[in-house]
Design an enzyme around this catalytic site. Structure first.
Site, short mmCIF file in Angstrom:
data_model
loop_
_atom_site.label_atom_id
_atom_site.label_comp_id
_atom_site.label_asym_id
_atom_site.label_seq_id
_atom_site.Cartn_x
_atom_site.Cartn_y
_atom_site.Cartn_z
N TRP A 165 13.48 -88.49 -1.45
CA TRP A 165 12.88 -87.96 -0.47
C TRP A 165 13.88 -87.38 0.74
CZ3 TRP A 165 14.35 -91.38 3.09
CH2 TRP A 165 14.31 -92.86 2.47
N LYS A 189 9.79 -83.13 -10.38
CA LYS A 189 9.00 -84.19 -9.81
C LYS A 189 9.67 -84.91 -8.48
CE LYS A 189 7.99 -88.32 -9.26
NZ LYS A 189 7.66 -88.70 -7.99
N SER A 243 17.43 -94.45 -6.71
CA SER A 243 18.08 -95.75 -6.92
C SER A 243 18.63 -96.11 -8.10
CB SER A 243 16.99 -96.88 -6.09
OG SER A 243 15.89 -96.88 -7.29
N TYR A 253 13.51 -95.55 -20.42
CA TYR A 253 12.67 -94.35 -21.08
C TYR A 253 12.94 -93.46 -22.25
CZ TYR A 253 10.39 -95.20 -16.25
OH TYR A 253 9.75 -95.79 -15.27
N GLU A 265 22.43 -89.78 -10.46
CA GLU A 265 23.04 -89.91 -9.10
C GLU A 265 22.44 -91.03 -8.42
OE1 GLU A 265 25.76 -88.02 -8.27
OE2 GLU A 265 25.13 -86.35 -9.97
N CYS A 300 22.79 -91.49 0.41
CA CYS A 300 23.61 -92.27 -0.94
C CYS A 300 24.92 -92.48 -0.41
CB CYS A 300 23.14 -91.46 -1.80
SG CYS A 300 23.63 -89.65 -1.88
N GLU A 399 22.88 -101.86 -0.57
CA GLU A 399 22.50 -100.66 -0.13
C GLU A 399 21.33 -101.14 0.99
OE1 GLU A 399 20.61 -97.57 -2.37
OE2 GLU A 399 22.27 -96.37 -1.53
P1 NAP Z 1 13.75 -94.25 -5.90
O1 NAP Z 1 12.66 -95.13 -5.43
O2 NAP Z 1 14.55 -94.55 -6.96
O3 NAP Z 1 12.79 -92.95 -6.15
C1 NAP Z 1 13.61 -91.69 -6.49
C2 NAP Z 1 12.51 -91.05 -7.40
O4 NAP Z 1 12.25 -91.67 -8.52
C3 NAP Z 1 11.35 -90.56 -6.57
O5 NAP Z 1 10.98 -89.28 -7.17
C4 NAP Z 1 10.26 -91.67 -7.25
O6 NAP Z 1 8.94 -91.24 -7.10
C5 NAP Z 1 10.87 -91.75 -8.58
N1 NAP Z 1 10.62 -93.08 -9.19
C6 NAP Z 1 10.22 -94.25 -8.52
N2 NAP Z 1 10.13 -95.45 -9.43
C7 NAP Z 1 9.99 -94.72 -10.61
C8 NAP Z 1 9.61 -95.30 -12.03
N3 NAP Z 1 9.38 -96.60 -12.12
N4 NAP Z 1 9.74 -94.33 -13.04
C9 NAP Z 1 10.01 -93.12 -12.76
N5 NAP Z 1 10.50 -92.57 -11.60
C10 NAP Z 1 10.40 -93.27 -10.43
O7 NAP Z 1 14.69 -93.97 -4.57
P2 NAP Z 1 14.17 -93.39 -3.32
O8 NAP Z 1 13.85 -94.57 -2.46
O9 NAP Z 1 13.36 -92.40 -3.09
O10 NAP Z 1 15.62 -92.82 -2.74
C11 NAP Z 1 16.73 -93.73 -2.16
C12 NAP Z 1 17.61 -94.23 -3.17
O11 NAP Z 1 18.15 -92.76 -3.84
C13 NAP Z 1 18.69 -94.83 -2.76
O12 NAP Z 1 19.21 -95.78 -3.74
C14 NAP Z 1 19.90 -93.67 -2.67
O13 NAP Z 1 21.27 -94.13 -2.73
C15 NAP Z 1 19.79 -92.91 -3.88
N6 NAP Z 1 20.02 -91.53 -3.58
C16 NAP Z 1 21.42 -91.28 -4.30
C17 NAP Z 1 21.67 -89.88 -4.17
C18 NAP Z 1 22.94 -89.45 -5.08
O14 NAP Z 1 23.26 -88.30 -5.04
N7 NAP Z 1 23.64 -90.26 -5.82
C19 NAP Z 1 21.25 -89.08 -3.32
C20 NAP Z 1 20.29 -89.43 -2.62
C21 NAP Z 1 19.65 -90.68 -2.82
P3 NAP Z 1 8.06 -91.85 -6.00
O15 NAP Z 1 8.93 -91.73 -4.68
O16 NAP Z 1 7.10 -90.54 -5.94
O17 NAP Z 1 7.56 -92.95 -6.29
#
Ligand code: NAP
Ligand code: MG
Length: 495
Positions: A165, A189, A243, A253, A265, A300, A399
């Site tokens: 998000w 998604k 994350s 999966y 990423e 990130c 983080e």
């Molecule tokens: P997240 O919890 O990992 O969620 C990312 C996506 O995965 C969302 O669409 C989420 O859906 C989905 N998701 C969550 N749990 C899941 C599961 N068990 N199985 C399948 N999909 C699942 O991360 P976030 O809190 O949204 O974002 C923060 C993280 O993203 C940080 O760690 C950040 O560093 C990382 N990030 C990395 C980059 C990069 O380019 N390296 C860029 C931006 C952010 P829902 O939200 O709908 O539950």
């Protein structure tokens, strides 16, 4: 943009928000009920969107499969695909204020950043891959005189894209645009926190002439809809941003289903190293502060560890703390706001928990650390700086994904490099020096996918983006992103 705070608030009231999934080119309500999207600006419900589960993911993947196996998209001349991407970019440009407003409302970033930074990146991404689509060539290696060898890149198939998000449109675009340019079809998604802008983007793509089923968007919670996509046997490639913990799930999966290619990423704990010979210490300090507070620290690549030489540590830290104290935190819809609201109550609580853990461990809190503006109903946090952080402590390692900076000190180049690399992550790093050798030696020694010298967060579409170590694999942006969405084929012809 010359729009006042009042104008944005008025536009927000009149904004028509989408709610249905986009499946096979049509709106699809699904049978799974709906969930509310809460605006972090004021804690109020913005909209209800259809709640997708395995059934909706099945339908969307079937549409993408059909569009790939028998539809026109993968078989079009690349220049034709490019034209559709350019048309998508044009339509995004036309709807730029509306899309920026949607992003700002759903995830809390300042409207100015949403409009000027997030939307600019999205438009540039579709343009860049639209222009690139027909500029690629395959290989014919010099081989035996009685043979002709062809090494061709073919579209990899159905792509599942799961994104977070914090940059809901930019990060979706970084997956979708190269995948479409390569001839793949996509099921996106978005995060349950930010589905509205993604739904809007899906509708724009259809309007731009993308054939039905080529881009599908399914809302839903990660552990349900995201998992269904990760496990789906008809998905060939899964491109994930999020994350590190959830990245591990996607590898599982894939292992438990069809061994789909998984591109990740993930998170970061990026070091930003300031040497005493930095060309401009004021600029280094201002950039360090901008970097950690930009996008509410929900980055990130956030430079969340400031490593500063002990001779200049107090001077640089004081400048950063001063900036933290004067930063304008407030309503994301105010064009003068510099830092908006954190994405939600649960995330705010998580960030406050990290701050408390630092305090409990005896780390010195120089400024910030508490929730502010609770009367708005929104999720605002005061910009926070820890200094004299001990290597190995939680604020040095974890983080936080919020506006929280940890300052550590070093005494020589080797110590700086050792501290910088003392992390499981390897996404990005910054360094500030006037010495050519220091710049090259340190950037070579840093285990990070991007190293910025005398700047931070700079770049454009020409350069790849992604991480080493537990920050992931593969690269978004640049021609290299196409490697994710294509398979290499060897054809050996005996003459
Ligand atoms: P997240 O919890 O990992 O969620 C990312 C996506 O995965 C969302 O669409 C989420 O859906 C989905 N998701 C969550 N749990 C899941 C599961 N068990 N199985 C399948 N999909 C699942 O991360 P976030 O809190 O949204 O974002 C923060 C993280 O993203 C940080 O760690 C950040 O560093 C990382 N990030 C990395 C980059 C990069 O380019 N390296 C860029 C931006 C952010 P829902 O939200 O709908 O539950
Ligand atoms: Mg969730």
């Amino acid at each position: 943009m010359d729009v006042t705070h009042d104008d944005w608030v008025r536009r927000a009231r009149n904004l028509v928000l989408p709610g249905a999934h986009l499946v096979d080119g049509a709106e699809h309500d699904g049978g799974g009920g709906a969930f509310p999207v809460i605006s972090p600006r004021d804690g109020q419900v913005l909209a209800h969107v259809a709640d997708g589960g395995a059934a909706e993911v099945d339908l969307a993947v079937a549409a993408a499969r059909k569009a790939f196996d028998s539809g026109p998209w993968p078989r079009l001349a690349p220049a034709e695909r490019g034209r559709v991407l350019l048309r998508i970019a044009e339509l995004i440009e036309e709807r730029r204020p509306e899309l920026a407003l949607t992003v700002s409302l759903e995830m809390g970033k300042p409207i100015t950043d949403a409009h000027d930074i997030e939307l600019r990146a999205l438009i540039n991404t579709f343009r860049w891959y639209g222009e690139l689509a027909d500029k690629l060539t395959d290989e014919s290696p010099h081989t035996a005189p009685d043979a002709l060898a062809l090494v061709t890149r073919e579209p990899a198939g159905v792509v599942g894209a799961v994104v977070p998000w914090n940059f809901p449109l930019t990060l979706a675009g970084w997956k979708i645009a190269p995948a479409l340019a390569a001839g793949c079809t996509v099921v996106l998604k978005p995060s349950e926190n930010s589905p509205l802008s993604a739904l809007h983007l899906g509708r724009i793509a259809t309007e731009a002439g993308l054939p039905a089923g080529v881009l599908n968007v399914v809302n839903g919670d990660g552990p349900v809809a995201g998992q269904a996509l990760g496990l789906h046997p008809d998905v060939d490639v899964l491109a994930f941003t999020g994350s590190t913990a959830v990245g591990r799930h996607f590898l599982r999966y894939a292992a438990d289903s069809n061994l789909k290619r998984v591109w990740l990423e993930l998170g970061g704990k990026s070091p930003n190293i300031v040497f005493p010979d930095a060309p401009d210490l004021e600029k280094a300090a201002a950039t360090a502060a901008w970097g950690i507070f930009f996008n509410q620290g929900e980055m990130c690549t956030a430079p969340s560890r400031l490593l500063v030489h002990s001779a200049i540590a107090e001077r640089v830290t004081e400048a950063v703390v001063e900036r933290a104290r004067t930063l304008r935190v407030g309503d994301p819809l105010d064009p003068a706001t510099e830092m908006g609201a954190l994405v939600g109550q649960a995330h705010l609580d998580r960030v406050l928990g990290h701050i408390q853990a630092g305090v409990d461990a005896g780390v010195r809190l120089r400024t910030g650390g508490e929730r502010i503006l609770p009367e708005t109903g929104g999720f605002y946090l005061r910009p926070t700086v820890f200094d004299q952080v001990v290597p190995g402590s939680r604020p040095a390692r974890e983080e936080i994904f919020g506006p929280v900076l940890s300052v550590l000190t070093f005494d020589d180049l080797d110590e700086a490099v050792t501290l910088a690399n003392a992390t499981e992550y390897g996404l990005a790093a910054g360094l500030w020096t006037s010495d050519l050798s220091t710049a090259h030696q340190v950037s070579r020694a840093l285990r990070a996918g991007t190293v910025w010298v005398n700047c931070y967060e700079e770049g454009d579409l020409t350069v790849p983006f992604g991480g080493m170590k537990q920050s992931g694999n593969g690269r978004d942006k640049s021609v290299h992103a196409l490697e994710k969405y294509t398979e290499l084929k060897t054809t050996w012809i005996q003459l």
